[in-house]
Design a protein around this motif. Structure first.
Motif, PDB file in Angstrom:
ATOM      1  N   SER A 162       0.812  -1.233   0.000  1.00  0.00           N
ATOM      2  CA  SER A 162       0.000   0.000   0.000  1.00  0.00           C
ATOM      3  C   SER A 162       0.835   1.268   0.000  1.00  0.00           C
ATOM      4  O   SER A 162       0.391   2.310   0.510  1.00  0.00           O
ATOM      5  N   VAL A 163       2.038   1.224  -0.581  1.00  0.00           N
ATOM      6  CA  VAL A 163       2.817   2.457  -0.700  1.00  0.00           C
ATOM      7  C   VAL A 163       2.668   3.060  -2.098  1.00  0.00           C
ATOM      8  O   VAL A 163       3.074   4.194  -2.338  1.00  0.00           O
ATOM      9  N   VAL A 164       2.082   2.299  -3.011  1.00  0.00           N
ATOM     10  CA  VAL A 164       1.722   2.828  -4.327  1.00  0.00           C
ATOM     11  C   VAL A 164       0.204   2.906  -4.372  1.00  0.00           C
ATOM     12  O   VAL A 164      -0.482   1.884  -4.399  1.00  0.00           O
ATOM     13  N   THR A 165      -0.327   4.093  -4.353  1.00  0.00           N
ATOM     14  CA  THR A 165      -1.781   4.268  -4.303  1.00  0.00           C
ATOM     15  C   THR A 165      -2.328   5.068  -5.478  1.00  0.00           C
ATOM     16  O   THR A 165      -3.527   5.028  -5.751  1.00  0.00           O
ATOM     17  N   GLN A 166      -1.448   5.783  -6.182  1.00  0.00           N
ATOM     18  CA  GLN A 166      -1.922   6.684  -7.227  1.00  0.00           C
ATOM     19  C   GLN A 166      -1.920   6.061  -8.617  1.00  0.00           C
ATOM     20  O   GLN A 166      -2.435   6.641  -9.562  1.00  0.00           O
ATOM     21  N   ALA A 167      -1.307   4.879  -8.759  1.00  0.00           N
ATOM     22  CA  ALA A 167      -1.225   4.264 -10.094  1.00  0.00           C
ATOM     23  C   ALA A 167      -1.664   2.811 -10.006  1.00  0.00           C
ATOM     24  O   ALA A 167      -1.357   2.106  -9.044  1.00  0.00           O
ATOM     25  N   THR A 168      -2.397   2.359 -11.014  1.00  0.00           N
ATOM     26  CA  THR A 168      -2.811   0.962 -11.091  1.00  0.00           C
ATOM     27  C   THR A 168      -1.755   0.171 -11.849  1.00  0.00           C
ATOM     28  O   THR A 168      -0.868   0.736 -12.505  1.00  0.00           O
TER      29      THR A 168
END
Length: 396
Positions: A162-168
């Motif tokens: 959950s440290v990448v939240t802005q990109a799928t």
């Protein structure tokens, strides 16, 4: 507008600050895909251990799997599971089974290369197991393909933590058009703690007083009281507390063990397990679920532990009937128990069939257990779960 996501370097720093801990494993030729995680200062904040089994024998020993009859996915999952257990047990042991407030969870990662310029990554936690296969399209050298694979896997692990939240994931792939062929990630959630034992071959599930769950926990220095706890009562609390106090064991290392199998009885169902566990949850106590009904079967996951037992239980501990009527097998089990520096603390109990108070001296004590067994001779509290259940039924 193209989605923004961190560079590998920035993502690694975010992972180190995420509160997660992990162990990573890769087959020999995939070692470069996990070396990235240990290349920068502060890597120990995230990575507890890395494993690189290079030969087939080493891989099979590490992952406990037969590679000749297993798919890359199955091997990767087995590696991730083994890595998860290593991360969990190493970290908990290092901190004496206390966890900092910022801690969020453990992950095990397993990576194996396939024969299509790609690799399979599996991630294992106490909640899920997830697998993704990827193939690199193009890339003239192995090094170039490994750079792309490591970037892809770092991004994927960032999503799990959950440290990448802005990109799928789709947006990440679109940022490098035509370079990746990726299978849809297959993610399975572990259903219940009971299913983890019955269906996933875990020998124990530890439910901690603060709501965490650990699997196949290697336990050192605990005070242990086993029982059905139907219901939990004051004598249970006494035995656990006295054993801990007498041996200087802190409260966070006191555990009540419930075995889901009892010889001659059906396996407990989840509703029953939940009801019994709830008693301990209300009192902020640790519970250990196991599938090992016999005393000697528990040896493999306890070390330096102190077991509180009533004489009713101790009678079964020293009864050759529970060792397949094999005296040598019983002595071997006792020897293993002693070798792991475990001890028994025996409490007097009244034999309900005779009404006589039984003490340690009333039972044969093999020499191998002579310095492994103690007694609290002055304790007596005549209360039993059987009587409490009968009283409850009468009142209702």
């Amino acid at each position: 507008m193209q989605a923004q996501y961190p560079s590998k370097e920035a993502l690694l720093q975010l992972l180190q600050e995420s509160g997660y801990k992990m162990a990573l494993s890769a087959s020999g030729c995939a070692s470069s895909l996990i070396s990235w995680f240990t290349m920068y200062p502060g890597s120990s904040r995230l990575t507890i251990e890395t494993y690189v089994p290079c030969t087939t024998i080493a891989l099979e020993e590490f992952a406990n799997i037969k590679t000749s009859i297993s798919s890359p996915k199955a091997i990767s999952v087995a590696m991730a599971k083994t890595s998860f257990l290593a991360a969990q047990n190493l970290y908990l042991k290092e901190l004496d089974y206390t966890l900092p407030k910022e801690f969020k969870g453990f992950y095990g990662v397993g990576i194996i290369k396939d024969e299509t310029n790609g690799a399979v990554l599996s991630v294992f936690s106490e909640k899920i197991v997830s697998t993704t296969a990827v193939t690199i399209v193009g890339g003239e050298t192995e090094s170039e393909r490994d750079i792309l694979l490591s970037e892809f896997f770092t991004f994927l692990i960032g999503k799990y933590c959950s440290v990448v939240t802005q990109a799928t994931l789709e947006e990440f792939l679109e940022s490098k058009p035509g370079r990746f062929r990726v299978s849809e990630p297959e993610t399975i959630s572990h259903p219940t703690a009971l299913d983890l034992i019955l269906d996933c071959n875990f020998s124990n599930v530890f439910l901690s007083f603060d709501g965490r769950m650990f699997l196949n926990l290697s336990m050192e220095g605990f005070s242990v009281l086993a029982g059905s706890f139907d219901p939990l009562h004051d004598a249970h609390r006494d035995l656990a507390r006295i054993t801990a106090v007498k041996n200087g064991i802190p409260s966070h290392k006191v555990v009540f063990e419930i075995c889901i199998h009892t010889p001659g009885k059906p396996t407990l169902d989840w509703d029953v397990v939940q009801t019994r566990v709830a008693q301990f949850r209300e009192e902020n106590k640790n519970v250990l679920l196991t599938d090992k009904p016999l005393f000697w079967q528990k040896n493999d996951f306890f070390t330096d532990c102190h077991f509180a037992v009533g004489t009713d239980t101790f009678r079964r501990v020293v009864d050759v009937k529970f060792y397949d009527h094999n005296y040598d097998k019983m002595l071997f089990a006792f020897g293993h128990f002693a070798a792991r520096n475990n001890r028994l603390l025996v409490f007097p109990r009244v034999d309900p069939s005779t009404g006589v108070l039984e003490r340690l001296a009333d039972f044969p004590l093999p020499a191998v257990l002579s310095d492994r067994v103690g007694e609290v001779a002055d304790y007596r509290r005549d209360i039993s779960s059987t009587e409490l259940r009968a009283l409850k039924q009468k009142l209702s």
